[in-house]
Design an enzyme around this catalytic site. Structure first.
Site, mmCIF file in Angstrom:
data_model
loop_
_atom_site.group_PDB
_atom_site.id
_atom_site.type_symbol
_atom_site.label_atom_id
_atom_site.label_comp_id
_atom_site.label_asym_id
_atom_site.label_seq_id
_atom_site.Cartn_x
_atom_site.Cartn_y
_atom_site.Cartn_z
ATOM 1 N N VAL A 289 0.837 -1.206 0.000
ATOM 2 C CA VAL A 289 0.000 0.000 0.000
ATOM 3 C C VAL A 289 0.871 1.256 0.000
ATOM 4 O O VAL A 289 0.620 2.204 -0.765
ATOM 5 C CB VAL A 289 -0.971 0.000 1.207
ATOM 6 C CG1 VAL A 289 -1.843 1.249 1.185
ATOM 7 C CG2 VAL A 289 -1.844 -1.256 1.186
ATOM 8 N N LYS B 152 -7.266 -1.777 9.347
ATOM 9 C CA LYS B 152 -8.567 -2.234 9.876
ATOM 10 C C LYS B 152 -8.447 -2.759 11.294
ATOM 11 O O LYS B 152 -9.372 -2.625 12.100
ATOM 12 C CB LYS B 152 -9.151 -3.304 8.956
ATOM 13 C CG LYS B 152 -8.369 -4.591 8.965
ATOM 14 C CD LYS B 152 -8.057 -5.177 7.639
ATOM 15 C CE LYS B 152 -7.215 -4.325 6.733
ATOM 16 N NZ LYS B 152 -6.740 -5.101 5.570
ATOM 17 N N GLU C 211 -10.756 5.295 5.052
ATOM 18 C CA GLU C 211 -11.545 4.715 3.958
ATOM 19 C C GLU C 211 -10.956 3.385 3.469
ATOM 20 O O GLU C 211 -11.694 2.454 3.128
ATOM 21 C CB GLU C 211 -11.623 5.716 2.796
ATOM 22 C CG GLU C 211 -12.458 5.283 1.625
ATOM 23 C CD GLU C 211 -13.908 4.999 1.993
ATOM 24 O OE1 GLU C 211 -14.633 5.940 2.327
ATOM 25 O OE2 GLU C 211 -14.312 3.807 1.957
ATOM 26 N N ILE D 238 -12.915 0.297 -2.654
ATOM 27 C CA ILE D 238 -14.363 0.567 -2.703
ATOM 28 C C ILE D 238 -14.727 1.665 -1.699
ATOM 29 O O ILE D 238 -14.396 1.554 -0.524
ATOM 30 C CB ILE D 238 -15.185 -0.695 -2.320
ATOM 31 C CG1 ILE D 238 -14.816 -1.868 -3.221
ATOM 32 C CG2 ILE D 238 -16.679 -0.416 -2.361
ATOM 33 C CD1 ILE D 238 -15.450 -3.177 -2.775
ATOM 34 N N GLY E 152 0.113 -9.556 -3.799
ATOM 35 C CA GLY E 152 0.066 -8.508 -2.768
ATOM 36 C C GLY E 152 -1.293 -8.361 -2.111
ATOM 37 O O GLY E 152 -1.563 -7.353 -1.457
ATOM 38 N N GLU F 33 -2.517 -10.582 3.708
ATOM 39 C CA GLU F 33 -1.834 -9.932 4.830
ATOM 40 C C GLU F 33 -0.494 -10.646 5.033
ATOM 41 O O GLU F 33 -0.320 -11.788 4.595
ATOM 42 C CB GLU F 33 -2.674 -10.060 6.102
ATOM 43 C CG GLU F 33 -4.034 -9.394 6.017
ATOM 44 C CD GLU F 33 -3.953 -7.881 5.873
ATOM 45 O OE1 GLU F 33 -3.278 -7.226 6.665
ATOM 46 O OE2 GLU F 33 -4.567 -7.358 4.921
ATOM 47 N N ASP G 291 -9.379 -10.967 9.298
ATOM 48 C CA ASP G 291 -9.378 -9.709 8.544
ATOM 49 C C ASP G 291 -10.823 -9.269 8.242
ATOM 50 O O ASP G 291 -11.169 -8.094 8.395
ATOM 51 C CB ASP G 291 -8.586 -9.943 7.243
ATOM 52 C CG ASP G 291 -8.594 -8.754 6.320
ATOM 53 O OD1 ASP G 291 -7.815 -7.827 6.544
ATOM 54 O OD2 ASP G 291 -9.403 -8.768 5.360
ATOM 55 N N LYS H 123 -13.036 -5.832 9.416
ATOM 56 C CA LYS H 123 -13.728 -4.950 8.470
ATOM 57 C C LYS H 123 -15.226 -4.888 8.770
ATOM 58 O O LYS H 123 -15.845 -3.826 8.724
ATOM 59 C CB LYS H 123 -13.502 -5.442 7.038
ATOM 60 C CG LYS H 123 -12.060 -5.292 6.583
ATOM 61 C CD LYS H 123 -11.819 -6.067 5.298
ATOM 62 C CE LYS H 123 -10.397 -5.900 4.792
ATOM 63 N NZ LYS H 123 -10.083 -6.823 3.692
#
Ligand code: NAP
Ligand code: HSE
Length: 437
Positions: free
Chosen positions: A18, A109, A133, A140, A191, A194, A205, A209
């Protein structure tokens, strides 16, 4: 340089999948952002763990460091972008950034799910922004809609596929015949996964979320431990084969519903009818269906993981904060003080079930099984003998039920596992209806 001018100084914590996407976007779109949003976004620092790792820096002039104190003590840094992941030290770094007057954008998250309310209140006390976000659904837009655009609604249901890695694995196992290990390996190479894939594969995960989305949607603090969870690691190739024969696909579903002032919230594999909209969401794509009393059903869909898709959300937040800093606008808190709804136990769930078990291949087996199910008021929709192994004198059976209470099904499975004709219970998978309700 003081806030309120056009130059915004940014520190990026983490330069992995990221972080790289964010740095690349801020570098190559710098002039376009300056023209469109009247703020010059300058990356001053990049924090990494291992300074010796070879890296691509996209012609950035940023100082690359492993010393967070240096970033914290630099008053010119306006925005800290946390894309390291994990609970600690990320939580501590975010908290201290805000206590030092810096706004924060994060994709984390885990931190938001566990500490969202505390961090929101620190942001509010210090008059800084905290935007996240990218923490749900990768690229999304879902945090802003749940926090702002749908505010006029009473949201009562979220049904979603929110883990790209598991959706990629399940899709490859369904349509490509890949093994679990092959599909996971590909997801890691791309990628999506995690750093510890257990978090993806075991549904952790998705729990983070879902708890973030449900907290926003129901205005109630929902922590990861409130969410019932099962992962995908126990599914077998036969489950995919039988699901297909029955007209279903298997998806890792993240579901939150507000019913009779209680919250039903869970992450687990589900059988979805092939024609259901969510059944067609494949690969790394995520989708989130939200139901509100005014708007009805809305569906958000897109790439749920990957460097560029996630950078889209992170950089969107950076632009948002920058605009507010330039205009001197007051930050708005996302997680309000809502009503706390009790969490409904999974034992109370009413669902249809798919049950796969291995039994002895001899007369009278079906009668024993149907006796147990009947004694718990569980109505059988279908029962099919799938495969026999004559050498072992065993057969595989697949049973589907009509809607039944989870507690009764678990009781029945306990009793069934003790029958002398039962060798093992393979999988028990809840069957979701195709409708959005
Ligand atoms: P990643 O590829 O593993 O990269 C993590 C980066 O953080 C690395 O550059 C690492 O430094 C750095 N780092 C880790 N611990 C550190 C520490 N203690 N001090 C300084 N630097 C540290 O992770 P990622 O996939 O980019 O994910 C980052 C965050 O985004 C996570 O919260 C993740 O959940 C979230 N996210 C990821 C995706 C995705 O598709 N990957 C999508 C949405 C959200 P080194 O390079 O020196 O090891
Ligand atoms: N590992 C996560 C996924 C990344 O696969 O969805 C996005 O949060």
């Amino acid at each position: 340089m003081s806030k309120g001018t056009r130059s915004i100084k940014i520190a990026i914590l983490g330069l992995g999948v990221v972080g790289n996407g964010v740095l690349e976007t801020l570098t190559y779109k710098k002039n376009a952002f300056k023209d469109q949003f009247a703020s010059e976004l300058d990356v001053s620092y990049i924090l990494v763990k291992d300074l010796n790792k070879p890296r691509e820096l996209y012609s950035s002039n940023a100082l690359i460091t492993d010393d967070y104190e240096r970033i914290l003590s630099d008053d010119s840094v306006d925005i800290v972008v946390e894309v390291m992941g994990g609970d600690q030290p990320a939580f501590d770094y975010i908290k201290r950034a805000m206590e030092n007057g810096k706004s924060v954008v994060t994709a984390n998250k885990e931190v938001i799910s566990k500490h969202g309310q505390e961090l929101m209140s620190i942001a509010s006390i210090n008059g800084v922004h905290l935007l996240f976000e990218a923490s749900v659904g990768g690229g999304i837009p879902i945090i802003r809609p749940l926090s702002k655009d749908l505010n006029a609604n009473d949201v009562d249901a979220i049904r979603s596929i929110i883990n790209g890695t598991t959706n990629y694995i399940l899709t490859n196992m369904t349509y490509m015949g890949s093994t679990f290990a092959e599909a996971l390996d590909e997801a890691q190479t791309l990628g999506y996964a995690e750093s510890d894939p257990t978090n993806d594969v075991e549904g952790i995960d998705a729990v983070y979320k879902l708890s973030i989305m449900a907290s926003l949607a129901f205005r109630s603090q929902i922590l990861p431990q409130d969410v019932y969870r099962e992962g995908i690691s126990n599914l077998t190739a036969n489950d995919f084969k039988y699901a297909k024969e029955l007209g279903y696909v298997i998806k890792l579903m993240a579901i939150a519903k507000r019913q009779d002032s209680e919250i039903d919230i869970r992450v687990h594999p589900s059988l979805l009818p092939e024609e259901a909209p969510l059944a067609k969401v494949n690969g790394v794509y995520n989708a989130i269906q939200v139901h509100g009393d005014l708007v009805g059903h809305v569906l958000f869909q897109g790439q749920g993981a990957g460097g560029n898709a996630t950078a889209s959300a992170v950089v969107g937040d950076i632009i948002d904060v920058s605009g507010d800093l330039v205009r001197n606008a007051t930050p708005v808190s996302y997680i309000g003080n809502g009503k706390e709804f009790p969490i409904r136990s999974i034992a109370e769930l009413v669902s249809r079930y798919y049950i796969r078990l291995t039994v002895e291949d001899r007369p009278g087996v079906m009668a024993k099984l149907t006796d147990v199910l009947g004694s718990k008021a569980i109505s059988i929709a279908s029962i099919i003998q799938k495969e026999s192994d004559t050498s072992l004198n065993s057969a595989e059976l697949v049973i589907t039920t009509y809607p039944s209470k989870e507690a009764d099904v678990q009781d029945a499975l306990n009793d069934i596992s003790e029958l002398d004709v039962v060798r093992s219970i393979g999988s028990t998978i809840r069957i979701e209806s195709g409708s959005a309700d």
